[in-house]
Design a protein around this motif. Structure first.
Motif, mmCIF file in Angstrom:
data_model
loop_
_atom_site.group_PDB
_atom_site.id
_atom_site.type_symbol
_atom_site.label_atom_id
_atom_site.label_comp_id
_atom_site.label_asym_id
_atom_site.label_seq_id
_atom_site.Cartn_x
_atom_site.Cartn_y
_atom_site.Cartn_z
ATOM 1 N N GLY A 215 45.875 55.231 84.975
ATOM 2 C CA GLY A 215 46.608 56.489 85.087
ATOM 3 C C GLY A 215 47.205 56.654 86.471
ATOM 4 N N TRP A 216 47.028 57.868 87.062
ATOM 5 C CA TRP A 216 47.598 58.135 88.378
ATOM 6 C C TRP A 216 46.939 57.330 89.484
ATOM 7 C CZ3 TRP A 216 52.041 60.272 89.555
ATOM 8 C CH2 TRP A 216 52.655 61.099 88.612
ATOM 9 N N ALA A 217 45.772 56.774 89.239
ATOM 10 C CA ALA A 217 45.102 55.961 90.260
ATOM 11 C C ALA A 217 45.918 54.717 90.605
ATOM 12 C CB ALA A 217 43.715 55.549 89.768
ATOM 13 N N TYR A 218 46.794 54.312 89.681
ATOM 14 C CA TYR A 218 47.667 53.160 89.927
ATOM 15 C C TYR A 218 48.572 53.414 91.132
ATOM 16 C CZ TYR A 218 51.284 49.617 89.049
ATOM 17 O OH TYR A 218 52.173 48.574 89.168
ATOM 18 N N ALA A 219 48.857 54.695 91.404
ATOM 19 C CA ALA A 219 49.749 55.042 92.505
ATOM 20 C C ALA A 219 49.167 54.636 93.860
ATOM 21 C CB ALA A 219 50.028 56.545 92.495
ATOM 22 N N PHE A 220 47.839 54.460 93.956
ATOM 23 C CA PHE A 220 47.226 54.056 95.216
ATOM 24 C C PHE A 220 47.744 52.687 95.646
ATOM 25 C CE2 PHE A 220 43.643 52.073 97.583
ATOM 26 C CZ PHE A 220 43.660 52.922 98.680
ATOM 27 N N TYR A 221 47.882 51.788 94.668
ATOM 28 C CA TYR A 221 48.457 50.475 94.970
ATOM 29 C C TYR A 221 49.895 50.634 95.450
ATOM 30 C CZ TYR A 221 51.410 46.494 93.727
ATOM 31 O OH TYR A 221 52.377 45.524 93.731
ATOM 32 N N GLY A 222 50.634 51.524 94.817
ATOM 33 C CA GLY A 222 52.017 51.762 95.218
ATOM 34 C C GLY A 222 52.133 52.248 96.652
ATOM 35 N N LEU A 223 51.237 53.139 97.064
ATOM 36 C CA LEU A 223 51.259 53.642 98.436
ATOM 37 C C LEU A 223 50.956 52.535 99.440
ATOM 38 C CD1 LEU A 223 49.427 57.067 97.951
ATOM 39 C CD2 LEU A 223 51.885 56.671 98.276
ATOM 40 N N LEU A 224 50.004 51.667 99.094
ATOM 41 C CA LEU A 224 49.705 50.525 99.963
ATOM 42 C C LEU A 224 50.913 49.601 100.069
ATOM 43 C CD1 LEU A 224 46.071 49.501 98.905
ATOM 44 C CD2 LEU A 224 46.780 50.574 101.049
ATOM 45 N N LEU A 225 51.588 49.393 98.948
ATOM 46 C CA LEU A 225 52.774 48.534 98.953
ATOM 47 C C LEU A 225 53.865 49.114 99.848
ATOM 48 C CD1 LEU A 225 54.358 46.105 97.881
ATOM 49 C CD2 LEU A 225 55.029 47.510 95.918
ATOM 50 N N PHE A 226 54.094 50.444 99.767
ATOM 51 C CA PHE A 226 55.101 51.077 100.607
ATOM 52 C C PHE A 226 54.765 50.876 102.087
ATOM 53 C CE2 PHE A 226 55.842 54.470 97.094
ATOM 54 C CZ PHE A 226 56.428 53.490 96.304
ATOM 55 N N ALA A 227 53.504 51.129 102.443
ATOM 56 C CA ALA A 227 53.085 50.998 103.843
ATOM 57 C C ALA A 227 53.264 49.559 104.324
ATOM 58 C CB ALA A 227 51.629 51.436 103.992
ATOM 59 N N TRP A 228 52.902 48.599 103.476
ATOM 60 C CA TRP A 228 53.030 47.193 103.853
ATOM 61 C C TRP A 228 54.487 46.797 104.031
ATOM 62 C CZ3 TRP A 228 54.585 42.602 101.034
ATOM 63 C CH2 TRP A 228 54.300 41.409 101.717
ATOM 64 N N LEU A 229 55.357 47.262 103.143
ATOM 65 C CA LEU A 229 56.778 46.921 103.239
ATOM 66 C C LEU A 229 57.412 47.495 104.501
ATOM 67 C CD1 LEU A 229 57.979 47.266 99.526
ATOM 68 C CD2 LEU A 229 57.785 45.165 100.877
ATOM 69 N N VAL A 230 57.018 48.706 104.882
ATOM 70 C CA VAL A 230 57.529 49.287 106.127
ATOM 71 C C VAL A 230 57.111 48.418 107.312
ATOM 72 C CG1 VAL A 230 57.354 51.245 107.710
ATOM 73 C CG2 VAL A 230 57.611 51.650 105.259
ATOM 74 N N TRP A 231 55.862 47.995 107.312
ATOM 75 C CA TRP A 231 55.346 47.149 108.391
ATOM 76 C C TRP A 231 56.059 45.797 108.388
ATOM 77 C CZ3 TRP A 231 49.457 47.549 109.693
ATOM 78 C CH2 TRP A 231 49.233 47.036 110.978
ATOM 79 N N VAL A 232 56.299 45.249 107.202
ATOM 80 C CA VAL A 232 57.006 43.972 107.090
ATOM 81 C C VAL A 232 58.429 44.094 107.619
ATOM 82 C CG1 VAL A 232 58.063 42.388 105.410
ATOM 83 C CG2 VAL A 232 55.641 42.963 105.223
#
Length: 246
Positions: A215-232
């Motif tokens: 469910g909405w817990a999947y969004a936690f992975y999405g937030l990590l991905l966003f943070a990682w992409l900004v850093w990349v």
């Protein structure tokens, strides 16, 4: 003879530096694409949070929704899909930059990552719907009888089911993140972005496999991905500027 050998040795770093410089546009393109991917995903999330969500069941209901919210629905799907193109460039840039650590590992990680994002264009759903729903909605509107409408409703039901099924593509995408990040741990971009990517990739694999039940817990992975992409994005831009070249 000794002087000639010295000239070759002395010229080697210069040639190596020039060879490295030929990849600078790719690193900068990767940095810009990482930022653009984050922007697309962020706008998509805003739309998801502020607009009426499409029905999650009932082919006829979904097609009716698409017909009533055509432009919004198309934009929403494109915002989830277009980042795949940007991320192909990002992972290609990372694989090239990391080739100095291990050419074989970089080639494998790059192949898995770039291919997985490329194949997403062939997958009929985005996880939030499908552009094919627009075509089915138009066909349904043109149909005049229940018999003519039935195939289009059935097609919508198939797309709804595919949205709920864990896609192999999603698992490969997160595996690509994990492999690239493990190679980053060797020091090219620093430990921070490497460890964040490794955690994002590992949790992403689990999230993709369990997506139907998270469910909405999947969004936690999405937030990590966003943070990682900004850093990349920042890391690749600095790499292009020579801050991390060595």
């Amino acid at each position: 003879m000794v002087q000639h050998t010295g000239e070759i040795v002395a010229g080697a770093p210069v040639r190596a530096e020039r060879a490295a410089d030929t990849w600078v546009p790719l690193y900068r393109a990767g940095a810009l694409c990482a930022g653009l991917a984050v922007v697309c995903y962020a706008v998509a999330l805003v739309i998801v949070a502020t607009t009426t969500a499409p029905p999650t069941s009932g082919g006829a209901s979904v097609l009716a929704f698409v017909d009533a919210h055509r432009t919004e629905y198309i934009v929403r799907q494109l915002l989830w899909l277009v980042p795949s193109l940007f991320l192909m460039v990002v992972f290609l840039a990372l694989a090239v930059a990391l080739r100095v650590e291990s050419r074989s590992f970089a080639a494998i990680a790059g192949l898995v990552a770039v291919t997985s994002w490329a194949v997403s264009f062939a997958w009929p759903t985005t996880g939030d719907g499908s552009l094919a729903m627009v075509v089915l909605s138009d066909k349904l509107a043109d149909a005049s009888t229940a018999v003519e409408r039935a195939p289009f409703v059935a097609g919508a039901e198939v797309l709804i089911a595919l949205n709920d099924v864990p896609a192999v593509i999603g698992v490969l995408q997160t595996l690509g993140i994990l492999l690239i990040s493990l190679l980053m741990l060797r020091g090219t971009f620093g430990p921070g972005v490497a460890w964040l990517g490794a955690v994002t990739g590992a949790l992403g694999i689990v999230a993709e496999v369990l997506r139907p039940v998270l469910g909405w817990a999947y969004a936690f992975y999405g937030l990590l991905l966003f943070a990682w992409l900004v850093w990349v994005a920042i890391a690749l831009w600095r790499h292009a500027s020579g801050d991390t070249l060595g």
